[in-house]
Design an enzyme around this catalytic site. Sequence first.
Site, PDB file in Angstrom:
ATOM      1  N   SER A 103       0.260   8.248  -6.862  1.00 47.47           N
ATOM      2  CA  SER A 103       1.427   8.942  -7.511  1.00 47.47           C
ATOM      3  C   SER A 103       1.673  10.151  -7.066  1.00 47.47           C
ATOM      4  CB  SER A 103       1.497   8.536  -9.042  1.00 47.47           C
ATOM      5  OG  SER A 103       2.752   9.005  -9.791  1.00 47.47           O
ATOM      6  N   GLU A 208       5.008   3.120  -2.099  1.00 49.95           N
ATOM      7  CA  GLU A 208       5.424   2.631  -3.523  1.00 49.95           C
ATOM      8  C   GLU A 208       5.962   3.521  -4.442  1.00 49.95           C
ATOM      9  OE1 GLU A 208       3.980   3.662  -6.441  1.00 49.95           O
ATOM     10  OE2 GLU A 208       2.889   5.193  -5.785  1.00 49.95           O
ATOM     11  N   HIS A 279       2.094   1.547  -9.191  1.00 50.88           N
ATOM     12  CA  HIS A 279       2.118   1.637 -10.411  1.00 50.88           C
ATOM     13  C   HIS A 279       1.930   0.180 -11.117  1.00 50.88           C
ATOM     14  CE1 HIS A 279       3.125   5.684  -9.292  1.00 50.88           C
ATOM     15  NE2 HIS A 279       2.880   6.073 -10.658  1.00 50.88           N
TER      16      HIS A 279
END
Length: 319
Positions: A103, A208, A279
């Site tokens: 992230s 992602e 995630h």
Amino acid sequence: MSHIYIYSPSSAVRDKAAFRRGVKRLQALGHEVEIDEAALASHTRFAGDDATRVAAIGRAAASGADVALIARGGYGLTRILPALPYKAIARAIEKGTRFVGLSDFTALQLAVLAKTGATTWAGPALGEDFGPEGEPDEIMQACFDDLLAGAGEGSGWTLPAADAKAHAAKPERHVRQTTLWGGNLNVLCALVGTPYLPAVKGGVLFLEDVNEHPYRIERQLTQLLRSGIVDAQKAVLLGGFNRFKLVPGHDRGYSLKTVVDWFRSQTKTPVYTGLPFGHVPTKVLLPVGRTVDFAVEGRNALIYWGHLGHGHDAHDHGH
């Protein structure tokens, strides 16, 4: 067992229960868990002010731990990239500390790769992955165990049926000795045009994101297309893109699938989906900046980096 150092380089830890569960789980597995003095600090939305978080990264690098694991992602690393102790981080990696996260952590990972060539690991965060109320994902834990044991050699997955159709003309692909890099799409796009984005040519780029409507994903993929980054790669791998809501009556068939179809039509670089990363509970660990082989045969995809002993990661980057 392993020495794991927990620190918070991005957003403040709001879910303290998940943090405690994660620590207990790692301890129950026999690991020595060291918690940074500012791991639960809070300053506006951040885990401490900028100087506090820079110092925490420095302590993680000096800890001598086997793994430096982020408590959580969120936001906060891009604003402190100029102040990071890059030499100390690279030295720690050379001595065997694996920096692991995802992230917002993508910013640190790509900056470290751009500045030092050292390898970090895209993987779990303490709260989200080791601290859920239910049991942590078995595959994620097995991949983490492999990393700790130095036994991880690669990651494979089955491509979705739609990919087999899209690549029917060329069902096999083998890319040898290429750089694996990438991470969170949003964070990576925020580094375009800065000295913190590595200039990787002929690499395998993985992406992602979470909580992003497909049109926002498309806009960011378009930025990577127009800046020449996508065409410079040997392959693009799309992981989890989830937790978004389509707008009934407005999107009218516009979806993540139509985004991927359009993206494929814009580049000669092959685009593969279904990478178990992002995630999502089931996530593999991926060495950011390491030289890998990438192979696709039919619906089987494999990223292979060979046996990893301690301390070898920093030397094998290929730009």
